[in-house]
Design a protein around this motif. Structure first.
Motif, short mmCIF file in Angstrom:
data_model
loop_
_atom_site.label_atom_id
_atom_site.label_comp_id
_atom_site.label_asym_id
_atom_site.label_seq_id
_atom_site.Cartn_x
_atom_site.Cartn_y
_atom_site.Cartn_z
N GLY A 141 0.79 -1.22 0.00
CA GLY A 141 0.00 0.00 0.00
C GLY A 141 0.82 1.27 0.00
N SER A 142 2.09 1.19 0.40
CA SER A 142 2.95 2.38 0.44
C SER A 142 4.04 2.35 -0.63
N LEU A 143 3.99 1.38 -1.54
CA LEU A 143 5.03 1.25 -2.56
C LEU A 143 4.97 2.44 -3.52
N TYR A 144 6.15 2.99 -3.86
CA TYR A 144 6.21 4.15 -4.75
C TYR A 144 6.04 3.76 -6.22
N ARG A 145 6.77 2.73 -6.68
CA ARG A 145 6.73 2.37 -8.10
C ARG A 145 7.25 0.96 -8.28
N TRP A 146 6.83 0.33 -9.36
CA TRP A 146 7.43 -0.94 -9.74
C TRP A 146 7.52 -1.03 -11.25
N LEU A 147 8.52 -1.78 -11.72
CA LEU A 147 8.82 -1.91 -13.14
C LEU A 147 8.98 -3.38 -13.49
N SER A 148 8.78 -3.72 -14.74
CA SER A 148 9.03 -5.10 -15.17
C SER A 148 9.29 -5.13 -16.66
N ASN A 149 10.12 -6.08 -17.07
CA ASN A 149 10.30 -6.41 -18.48
C ASN A 149 10.60 -7.91 -18.56
N GLU A 150 11.16 -8.35 -19.68
CA GLU A 150 11.39 -9.78 -19.86
C GLU A 150 12.49 -10.32 -18.95
N GLU A 151 13.35 -9.45 -18.44
CA GLU A 151 14.49 -9.90 -17.64
C GLU A 151 14.32 -9.67 -16.15
N THR A 152 13.61 -8.63 -15.76
CA THR A 152 13.68 -8.14 -14.39
C THR A 152 12.32 -7.66 -13.89
N ILE A 153 12.09 -7.87 -12.60
CA ILE A 153 11.01 -7.18 -11.88
C ILE A 153 11.69 -6.31 -10.85
N ALA A 154 11.40 -5.02 -10.87
CA ALA A 154 12.04 -4.07 -9.96
C ALA A 154 10.99 -3.41 -9.09
N VAL A 155 11.23 -3.43 -7.80
CA VAL A 155 10.37 -2.76 -6.83
C VAL A 155 11.12 -1.53 -6.34
N ILE A 156 10.46 -0.37 -6.38
CA ILE A 156 11.12 0.89 -6.05
C ILE A 156 10.38 1.52 -4.86
N PRO A 157 10.88 1.31 -3.65
CA PRO A 157 10.20 1.86 -2.47
C PRO A 157 10.22 3.38 -2.44
N GLN A 158 11.32 3.98 -2.89
CA GLN A 158 11.45 5.43 -2.98
C GLN A 158 12.02 5.76 -4.35
N GLU A 159 12.02 7.03 -4.69
CA GLU A 159 12.30 7.42 -6.07
C GLU A 159 13.64 6.91 -6.58
N ARG A 160 14.67 6.88 -5.76
CA ARG A 160 16.00 6.49 -6.24
C ARG A 160 16.54 5.27 -5.50
N LEU A 161 15.64 4.40 -5.03
CA LEU A 161 16.04 3.15 -4.40
C LEU A 161 15.35 2.01 -5.12
N LEU A 162 16.11 0.98 -5.43
CA LEU A 162 15.60 -0.09 -6.28
C LEU A 162 15.93 -1.45 -5.69
N MET A 208 15.80 -5.40 -6.91
CA MET A 208 15.78 -6.05 -8.21
C MET A 208 15.61 -7.56 -8.04
N LEU A 209 14.69 -8.14 -8.82
CA LEU A 209 14.49 -9.59 -8.85
C LEU A 209 14.59 -10.07 -10.29
N PRO A 210 15.61 -10.86 -10.62
CA PRO A 210 15.71 -11.38 -12.00
C PRO A 210 14.62 -12.42 -12.27
N ARG A 211 14.02 -12.32 -13.42
CA ARG A 211 12.94 -13.26 -13.75
C ARG A 211 13.44 -14.69 -13.86
N ARG A 212 14.73 -14.87 -14.13
CA ARG A 212 15.26 -16.23 -14.23
C ARG A 212 15.09 -17.00 -12.92
#
Length: 211
Positions: free
Chosen positions: A160-181, A183-187
């Motif tokens: 509920g407090s997550l700032y942003r998340w990203l995903s593509n074919e290689e990676t799922i990225a959870v970004i709690p704050q604007e410049r903190l990441l 990273m979880l590799p999809r492999r």
């Protein structure tokens, strides 16, 4: 470039989460459970995560408009030079007059390209300075939160407090704050886990900006 470390360091105490499957060993020796995965990130994994973040940054609306503006300035400058040449003005004089609008967009684009190409070197130096970035990492998640633990520390993030998340074919990225990441590799994930994690983010990270 965002830091690749955990935002919150907690004592490494057991954190119970409901798990619904027996432990299995998948490809590359990755221990997986339905909502838990243990993996060892590589330099290539971190590079992929950083490039995912940078690609998302470039795709922002204001950044796309900025790049279009640069292209327009460059094109208009070339047209002006062609107009000068047609009017009998020497090329050297026209280039001197149009040097700033001609060179500045190229310099900006060159810097952006250099940032992209230099990511592997930056990640390598960060790993040398903080070897825990390449340590065994565990992710656990449920419908309320994500817990990510490694030798670098432990992060506990409520969806509920997550700032942003990203995903593509290689990676799922959870970004709690604007410049903190994080990273979880999809492999590291089975197909079912990847679907579950992304659907969990879609449903419960309601405040986050998905990219």
């Amino acid at each position: 470039m965002p830091a690749i470390n955990f935002i919150e360091r907690l004592r490494a105490a057991p954190l119970p989460l409901p798990l619904s499957a027996d432990t299995q060993w998948g490809k590359l020796g990755i221990r997986v459970m339905h909502r838990e995965v243990t993996f060892t990130p590589t330099l290539e994994d971190h590079v992929a995560g950083q490039r995912l973040w940078l690609t998302n940054y470039v795709r922002k609306r204001w950044m796309r408009l900025f790049l279009l503006l640069l292209a327009f300035v460059e094109l208009a400058t070339l047209v002006r030079i062609a107009y000068d040449l047609a009017g009998g003005i020497p090329l050297s004089a026209s280039l001197l007059d149009q040097a700033v609008p001609l060179i500045c967009p190229l310099v900006i684009l060159g810097v952006m390209f250099w940032n992209w190409r230099s990511i592997p070197g930056k990640v390598r130096r960060m790993a040398e300075q903080q070897p825990s970035l390449l340590s065994e990492t565990e992710w656990r998640w449920n419908d309320e939160e994500l817990i990510a633990r490694s030798a670098a520390g432990t992060s506990r993030i409520e969806w509920g407090s997550l700032y942003r998340w990203l995903s593509n074919e290689e990676t799922i990225a959870v970004i709690p704050q604007e410049r903190l990441l994080l990273m979880l590799p999809r492999r590291a994930l089975s197909a079912e886990q990847a679907i579950d994690l992304i659907s969990t983010l879609d449903r419960f990270a309601v405040r986050a900006h998905r990219s």
